[in-house]
Design a protein around this motif. Sequence first.
Motif, mmCIF file in Angstrom:
data_model
loop_
_atom_site.group_PDB
_atom_site.id
_atom_site.type_symbol
_atom_site.label_atom_id
_atom_site.label_comp_id
_atom_site.label_asym_id
_atom_site.label_seq_id
_atom_site.Cartn_x
_atom_site.Cartn_y
_atom_site.Cartn_z
ATOM 1 N N GLY A 32 1.021 -1.359 0.260
ATOM 2 C CA GLY A 32 0.140 0.120 0.077
ATOM 3 C C GLY A 32 0.919 1.630 -0.134
ATOM 4 N N ARG A 33 0.437 1.972 1.319
ATOM 5 C CA ARG A 33 1.503 3.606 1.011
ATOM 6 C C ARG A 33 2.600 3.102 2.132
ATOM 7 N N CYS A 71 6.821 1.823 1.850
ATOM 8 C CA CYS A 71 7.615 0.905 1.342
ATOM 9 C C CYS A 71 9.179 1.056 1.925
ATOM 10 N N SER A 91 -3.160 7.707 -2.885
ATOM 11 C CA SER A 91 -3.294 6.348 -3.248
ATOM 12 C C SER A 91 -2.602 5.928 -4.884
ATOM 13 N N GLU A 92 -3.765 6.080 -5.398
ATOM 14 C CA GLU A 92 -3.391 6.326 -7.074
ATOM 15 C C GLU A 92 -1.671 5.922 -7.716
ATOM 16 N N THR A 114 6.070 0.839 -7.347
ATOM 17 C CA THR A 114 5.717 0.720 -8.903
ATOM 18 C C THR A 114 6.831 1.117 -10.024
ATOM 19 N N GLN A 141 0.778 3.853 -5.413
ATOM 20 C CA GLN A 141 1.335 2.946 -6.498
ATOM 21 C C GLN A 141 1.757 3.421 -7.088
#
Length: 432
Positions: free
Chosen positions: A307-308, A310, A351-352, A359, A355
């Motif tokens: 999710g958020r 890393c 959020s988008e 990525t 992500q």
Amino acid sequence: MTSAETTAPFQVAIIGGGLCGLSLAIALQKRSIPFQVYETRGSFTELGAGINIGPNTLRTLQLIDPSLGQALEQIWCRNPPGREDVWMQVRLGAPDGQYEDAKLLTNLMAPPTGNVTMQRNALLQLLAERAGLEHAVFNKKIVSYCQSDEGVVMSFADGSEETASVVIACDGIHSAVRKAMLEPENPITGPQYAGTGAYRSLLSVEDLTAAIGSDMACTSQVFLGPRAYVIMYPIDHGKKVNVGLWPLRPEPWENQHDWVLPAQRDAMQQRFVSWGATIHKIMDLMGNPAFLAAHHHAQNPDSYFDGRVCLLGDAAHAMTPHQGSGAGQAIEDAYVMAEVLRCVDAHKSVSEQVQAAFTGYESIRKPRSEKVLQTSHEAMSWWTGLYEEPLTDERLQKLVKEAEQRFHWIWHDDVAAQAELAVGIMKRKLQR
Ligand SMILES: Cc1cc2nc3c(=O)[nH]c(=O)nc-3n(C[C@H](O)[C@H](O)[C@H](O)COP(=O)(O)OP(=O)(O)OC[C@H]3O[C@@H](n4cnc5c(N)ncnc54)[C@H](O)[C@@H]3O)c2cc1C
């Protein structure tokens, strides 16, 4: 430092103020992204003595903040004039009748800067100065987190909770965030004993020069010998020499909570008894050193993010130091992460965006850092394998050639291009 002003839609929590966390803090500050550092210790402190960094790390620090290049010159130590672009001199540590003790095999080159070494704490203090103390909260040990579409709630050992839009875990090899993210499902993702460790000491350059001569004492050296290697390099403006004797020690490490055995002089002397006069003179100066067991991440997760949240640096990919590259990979992570986070668009879903940013970061950084991790582990057998068969000119020449290949791709990668690729992946994901 003035506080970072920004239009970015989120607040970044950096967990851990080590070399990775503070590199990220500077990079975010330079890119006007708001952040807070949470550090478990009472101040920014580095425990080890010396660190050596390659040309890739220097270039990355300058990409993070161009003024760091000049500042680093105040604390670094390089090989003496005429040898500035040498990384290490590689020598035989044990005579075998045919070849003399301390025979020079090669000057392993790392142009343009050669081996750049410094006191760990001097580097950390320099980064801390640039990152600014107003962005740090001390005595804050994260223990767990939970997240929703709105953000991440971090829980600390003192019972407090804090919220952030994203959490970047730079909390090192013992990472509590990695544990919370992965270990309930897969305990093997924790640090594993790497079958080796080091007797370490910090010697005065005068004492070492008197013992083995200034030629070797003032230039970075690796000595190869039976089932072990020895590394040493000057730090502290050339006043001290950081020494590590690294034997293979395949038997399991039983004490998972304590990786240090104090006062190991007798074990060290016994372990290196067959080595040459040079190493014996060095050991005589080392007193009664401790042995530090090396650990690494023998198994890595499929993904560095959840999710958020890393993972960066040693929290993501702790490696053995046989290629002197762990901090360099952590700093490359920090730069690439800052570059993807700067592309987060304030007008779209956080959020988008996050992500997509993670990525991009992971697609570029994971394969490279894990290849460095893997080859660092293999480097122990490579450094120590020479004496497993009789020495010959042919075998010595083969080793010299392999040495050049082993480091070239680590030192001379284009880190700015890594960030561009990561941003490209992020943008393509958002367009879909
Ligand atoms: C013997 C040895 C020699 C090495 N030599 C080299 C070398 O020459 N060159 C090189 O490039 N690399 C070297 N490395 C590797 C390098 O030291 C690491 O890769 C580097 O320090 C990783 O930085 P980091 O910031 O990710 O982790 P760390 O340096 O471990 O920093 C983690 C930070 O997080 C804090 N923290 C921990 N837990 C929490 C928590 N729960 N909550 C909040 N904060 C927390 C810690 O106090 C610390 O400040 C060596 C490693 C070893 C063991």
